[in-house]
Design an enzyme around this catalytic site. Structure first.
Site, short mmCIF file in Angstrom:
data_model
loop_
_atom_site.label_atom_id
_atom_site.label_comp_id
_atom_site.label_asym_id
_atom_site.label_seq_id
_atom_site.Cartn_x
_atom_site.Cartn_y
_atom_site.Cartn_z
N GLU A 60 0.81 -1.22 0.00
CA GLU A 60 0.00 0.00 0.00
C GLU A 60 0.85 1.26 0.00
O GLU A 60 0.49 2.25 -0.66
CB GLU A 60 -0.96 0.00 1.20
CG GLU A 60 -2.16 -0.92 1.05
CD GLU A 60 -1.84 -2.38 1.32
OE1 GLU A 60 -0.71 -2.69 1.73
OE2 GLU A 60 -2.74 -3.22 1.13
N HIS A 129 -10.45 -5.84 10.44
CA HIS A 129 -11.07 -5.72 9.12
C HIS A 129 -12.49 -5.16 9.20
O HIS A 129 -13.34 -5.48 8.36
CB HIS A 129 -11.12 -7.09 8.42
CG HIS A 129 -9.79 -7.60 8.01
ND1 HIS A 129 -8.89 -8.12 8.91
CD2 HIS A 129 -9.20 -7.68 6.80
CE1 HIS A 129 -7.80 -8.50 8.26
NE2 HIS A 129 -7.96 -8.26 6.99
C1 LIG Z 1 -1.58 -4.73 4.35
C2 LIG Z 1 -2.61 -5.65 3.80
N1 LIG Z 1 -2.98 -5.55 2.50
C3 LIG Z 1 -3.89 -6.38 1.97
C4 LIG Z 1 -4.50 -7.33 2.75
C5 LIG Z 1 -5.58 -8.24 2.15
N2 LIG Z 1 -5.06 -9.61 2.05
C6 LIG Z 1 -5.31 -10.54 3.00
S1 LIG Z 1 -4.52 -11.97 2.68
C7 LIG Z 1 -3.85 -11.36 1.28
C8 LIG Z 1 -2.95 -12.24 0.45
C9 LIG Z 1 -1.75 -12.65 1.20
O1 LIG Z 1 -1.02 -13.55 0.44
P1 LIG Z 1 0.16 -14.38 1.08
O2 LIG Z 1 1.05 -13.45 1.85
O3 LIG Z 1 0.80 -15.16 0.00
O4 LIG Z 1 -0.50 -15.33 2.16
P2 LIG Z 1 -1.55 -16.50 1.88
O5 LIG Z 1 -2.91 -15.88 1.99
O6 LIG Z 1 -1.28 -17.06 0.51
O7 LIG Z 1 -1.32 -17.50 2.97
C10 LIG Z 1 -4.23 -10.04 1.05
C11 LIG Z 1 -3.81 -9.22 -0.10
C12 LIG Z 1 -4.13 -7.40 4.11
N3 LIG Z 1 -4.70 -8.29 4.94
N4 LIG Z 1 -3.18 -6.57 4.59
#
Ligand SMILES: Cc1ncc(C[n+]2csc(CCOP(=O)(O)OP(=O)(O)O)c2C)c(N)n1
Ligand SMILES: Cc1ncc(C[n+]2csc(CCOP(=O)(O)OP(=O)(O)O)c2C)c(N)n1
Ligand SMILES: [Mg+2]
Ligand SMILES: [Mg+2]
Lengths: 323, 335, 323, 335
Positions: A60, A129
């Site tokens: 972000e 959230h």
């Molecule tokens: C700072 C932030 N940006 C966006 C999100 C929304 N979000 C939640 S999980 C996710 C994907 C995360 O991917 P990864 O780090 O690969 O973990 P996984 O879900 O695959 O275990 C996103 C973009 C968030 N929770 N926090």
């Protein structure tokens, strides 16, 4: 007027503006081929392509800062923050760069950019959230902050925000995304800021934002049954904050109640109450009352979350206690 | 302690060779920046500059060597220590001084100050006071450059300490993933405020940071203006041709403290001595004299000219009026 | 009572507490051998060593987040934010992790940590280095926010903050660092929160924070010359906000004026005004007035910055306009 | 598309070899986690779990293979997708279900929810919903471990997408500079929400991230529980001995969508197929049968036992009362 959802209204505004001006582009997480976690960007990628509909890494600070860079070099970027709660991650870029760049340049730099942040409670998303985020930026000069409460406002305000030549934060509410309402597609661009009276009334003035507007209107229905006519005002914009029409209403109703989905301390209700007290002091029959979230984070458990969010009943009861 | 000079950098095939005029321009520009900063320092002690100011004496080769590479339509972002690149980019010295003095004629009307010299018409998109804060903004300017498709680039200047903050990481990663025409120009002067790099970073050769992004990278002697030019020109050529971003580490040293209140006692005198011996202006003067492009006398004449010019600009700036407190700030804040 | 500076008072509190409890450690930029840019940590490194006085990389998110990790595993960390303006960089860690971790764990986790942020205008540092930051966190449940206005408060509140078992944000003011005042070294720990009456008066209640407290006292002097007795109250803490004593004062003076070094919208003055209006409505002879910064960032140029910061004259004039 | 298996990792001299009992425990633990998540999914569809939930079926080998390495007094941080490590760490399944159901008997009293399972008494320091948000916190726990001087370590679990955010960078850098006993365990499941890693990261082998910090790093087949164990045990041994942090990349895959509302249509069916064929539980079952430690029947018996246990725990949790809305939230917020 077309009956569409808040979600469709956002999408319609984005489509329409992006068709009108190819300097407009949008960046965010998972907004490309997948159309966004809340589907507010469905089809944009297919229509405008990867250059103007940009899937970003989870960064972000990176892409919100990039929005400023684009804005001061001739583009009109829109950044989508998936959950308003994540504004904390790019807070510095917003308050120290985006809000101040024009000012620090002596007014020479223009920063026409929009940050859309989807927030709000009620969906059992837990403490990290479920925040509207409205108040986090309330004290930051240089920002325009708006809060659409209906499909028509979402459509109109987003179009107006995109056309503004200054940074605008648009707080959207995830609990409203699937709500339907009449939208004046292709209609005139509404004023970006300033409150709007949604229901006239003579006995009390109730001011609300985002999802609380609908609850204030429900409260008005309940009150009407008891013969109390509440005037319901959608505050629409927090920055700049124009409480003139609210004071005008209070001069008629002599009662002010604000309703917001945030804790009381630091909420916008205090500002509204203070301004109206200043401008309509002699007309107030009672001190302005504020209906807010309790002073703790949003709990996950349904009964706890439901108890925390201002209900029409609570709003109505507060009004009753004053008239 | 020996002053750190960089490993010899790769061949720079695509780079336009410098002409003798270029060389004299580079020398004069370094002198101009030096004299500008010296004048700022003098003015600060006189009370003309307010609050604080961050000087770049010793780092002039980076500003001059990169500045000559940029096109009129390129975008340049930098920091509170950005006076050098502003001057190299042709910011009017009087308007710059006036800004530092808080006067109406300042390049930002006196509203910005020493940390925020900005001149968008010259592609000087902004001086950012928050460490790392400018990098994502320059990434955005890089997207603009890429979208415009006219071979523009976006360059962003920052220090060694800035490579420890999240904004640096996000900017580097996005620029590489999007193959943006962005030059990340790191002025490694070995210190972040009063703390030496070895206390805050796993190593001193920040070119290693680039490995985490598989980004093209080069480390140059930041006190060798021609080396800086060559590395920057090559990276710029690659970026303009769609080859993506480059991380350029310029090994250099600030002659003064972090800011005007800092005597820089925390530095090893031997280290200071070694770096002062490698003053970029003295080094280049010697090189140009060796090349017969310059004589001691000519060099002194150039220095005298630039000193006089900066002095005069500063005096004109000091004579300028204060901004009117009644000025329309709404207009400054909102379009 | 010892006459020392605000800077020395902070240092004394840190020294004393770190001597008392070896679980206390401090982290920040350039606070080690160099003692901190504002010299608030002078000598700590020499006395307590590198393990407890930690120079950090420029990574506010990293070391502020680390403070939470230390706090929930048995230590009592203090994080110094060199300029309060930089709180934006670690805003997410503060609002989403630090403020909520105890709550989200069902109350099982304790997070005893202190974040010291040195802010404020008046030193010609420009828009990005002159903010008090007070309001940025005002709306965040889970945080305790305090604002020492004098050497004695800096000393006492910091000691109290370090002993608290919850996250406390201590806003210090760089314009106060060199001001001297009597400090009760080794005295009893004062209450961490709640306002304090600094000057009794019967004609108007003036509430201020940080550097504005001194200016409010100066204003009271000016007013006294005109026979107006202003009661000056230091608000001390913004979260929790106890306006009881302020309302009590207003019941006596019937006039309320708040003074803060921030823009009006989103400032704490609105909250104080709203709360006092609620609790002392019938005692107010006039609507509460607020003296604040203008609604734009802090300008660099001395005459502009001076005009922006509330002056004793402006405060006095505001009070006069009401009594 | 072939499922990505890792390069063979370095010899692990210092590692305690697994006993046959360990192996059966590892198998059972993976099964338990699988059955827990399947029960969560069932409960979600029944409306017992509210809002959203992030499941880890397919990634069980990471939780089980690392979990067996940790000491009682180690600190474990993780994310919204952290159910696996919580179970591996011995969080009471009923209390976990009750939390997901929002009940009074939940491990956080129903206040936290699916994204925030926390059990400080078991060293489960927290589940962080903000991507990257937990890493700096685990760095702090690492400082605690280092200061305590009892050979404790701090482990932090995160996804591939988290390596794009600033908090990751700052945490990695600080941990390396301070030589902290921190294990950065990256579960590279190739997707951040609906976006594949190649759209957001310069490469797919995130072990390369570690180069930017000169941090010890290893990439393992995250679906091979013994490989995960070996790499983690080696890194933990080094960390306990003062050898500093290690970045451990576990190549794995989530069988389900990002969250319960996600059908995961964005994934190439061939990719999904290839990974399903490498189900960590099936792989290990076959390996243990080959080793004669297990028979098909025994394996099925274990699965049936764990399924019944999880079902029973979930039913008890579902019978628990809602929290009282009159509960003292001040006490939950402040000590
Ligand atoms: C700072 C932030 N940006 C966006 C999100 C929304 N979000 C939640 S999980 C996710 C994907 C995360 O991917 P990864 O780090 O690969 O973990 P996984 O879900 O695959 O275990 C996103 C973009 C968030 N929770 N926090
Ligand atoms: C986020 C943030 N943290 C701290 C500071 C205070 N600060 C200003 S300059 C500086 C040192 C920066 O060092 P470096 O990046 O090497 O640049 P240099 O000053 O050496 O040119 C620090 C810590 C800041 N401006 N922003
Ligand atoms: Mg430096
Ligand atoms: Mg992933």
């Amino acid at each position: 007027m077309q009956e569409i959802t808040y979600r469709e209204a956002i999408l319609a505004a984005l489509q329409e503006e992006m068709r009108r001006d190819d300097k407009i582009l949008i960046m965010g997480e998972d907004i490309g081929p997948s159309g966004g976690p809340f589907k507010t960007c469905q089809g944009l990628y297919e229509e405008f392509g990867p250059a103007r509909v940009r899937d970003t890494p989870i960064a972000e600070t990176g892409f919100v800062g990039a929005a400023l860079g684009l804005a001061i070099t001739g583009y009109r970027p829109i950044a989508e923050i998936m959950f308003a709660d994540f504004l904390g991650v790019c807070f510095d870029q917003i308050v120290n760069s985006i809000a101040k760049h024009r000012f620090m340049s002596g007014g020479k730099v223009k920063a026409p950019l929009v940050i859309r942040a989807i927030g709000g409670a009620g969906l059992r998303f837990g403490a990290q959230h479920s925040q509207t985020g409205e108040s986090w930026l309330l004290s930051v000069p240089g920002l325009t902050i708006v809060c659409p409460s209906s499909p028509n406002e979402a459509y109109g305000m987003l179009r107006a925000a995109i056309r503004a030549d200054n940074p605008v934060i648009v707080f959207e509410h995830k609990a409203l995304l699937s709500t339907k309402g009449p939208v004046d597609i292709g209609g005139p661009i509404p004023p970006l800021t300033g409150p709007r009276v949604l229901r006239p009334g003579s006995d009390a003035t109730v001011v609300a934002s985002l999802a609380m507007v609908g609850r204030a209107l429900e409260a008005a229905e309940l009150l009407a049954k008891d013969g109390i006519e509440a005037e319901v005002i959608d505050i629409r914009s927090l920055r700049p904050m124009d409480t003139g029409p609210i004071a005008e209403s209070v001069r008629k109703t002599n009662i002010l109640v604000t309703v917001e989905e945030q804790a009381q301390i630091g909420g916008w209700g205090g500002e509204v109450a203070a301004q109206v007290t200043e401008s309509a002091f002699d007309y107030l029959d009672a001190p302005p009352a504020r209906v807010t979230l309790p002073d703790y984070p949003v709990p996950y458990s349904p009964p706890l979350e439901d108890a925390a969010i201002p209900s029409p009943e609570r709003i109505a009861a507060t009004v009753k206690s004053l008239v | 302690m020996k002053a750190k000079t960089a490993k010899p950098q790769r061949a720079t095939a695509k780079v336009r060779p410098l002409t003798d005029k270029d060389r004299l321009d580079l020398f004069r520009m370094m002198v101009r920046i030096r004299e500008f900063e010296e004048e700022v320092q003098r003015s600060y002690l006189e009370g003309l500059v307010h609050g604080t100011t961050h000087l770049c004496q010793g780092q002039e080769a980076v500003s001059a060597g990169t500045g000559i590479v940029f096109r009129e339509d390129d975008y340049i972002g930098y920091t509170y220590r950005g006076h050098g690149i502003c001057i190299a980019r042709g910011m009017d010295a009087e308007a710059a001084f006036a800004e530092l003095f808080g006067r109406e004629t300042g390049v930002c009307g006196g509203v910005g100050g020493s940390m925020h010299l900005t001149d968008i018409d010259k592609g000087l998109i902004g001086a950012f006071g928050i460490v790392g804060g400018g990098l994502p903004v320059s990434v955005g300017a890089g997207v603009t450059a890429q979208l415009n498709g006219r071979g523009q680039i976006s360059a962003t200047f920052f220090g060694d300490g800035a490579t420890n903050i999240g904004a640096f990481h996000e900017a580097m990663n996005i620029a590489q993933v999007w193959k943006l025409p962005v030059l990340f120009i790191c002025e490694n002067n070995l210190y972040g405020e009063f703390t030496r790099i070895n206390h805050t970073t796993p190593y001193e050769d920040l070119i290693k940071r680039a490995k985490g992004y598989e980004m093209a990278a080069v480390q140059v002697d930041g006190n060798d203006v021609e080396a800086v030019y060559a590395a920057t020109a090559e990276a710029a050529g690659r970026a303009r041709a769609g080859g993506g971003p480059t991380f350029i580490e310029c090994m250099t040293y600030r002659h003064r403290g972090h800011s005007r209140t800092d005597p820089a006692k925390y530095r090893d005198p031997k280290e200071v001595e070694a770096w002062l011996a490698r003053d970029p202006i003295k080094l280049y003067e010697a090189a140009l004299i060796k090349r017969k492009l310059l004589t001691k006398q000519k060099a002194e004449a150039i220095i005298a000219e630039e000193r006089a010019a900066m002095r005069a600009a500063s005096e004109r700036a000091a004579a300028a009026p204060w901004p009117d407190a009644g000025i329309d700030f709404q207009a400054l804040t909102f379009a």
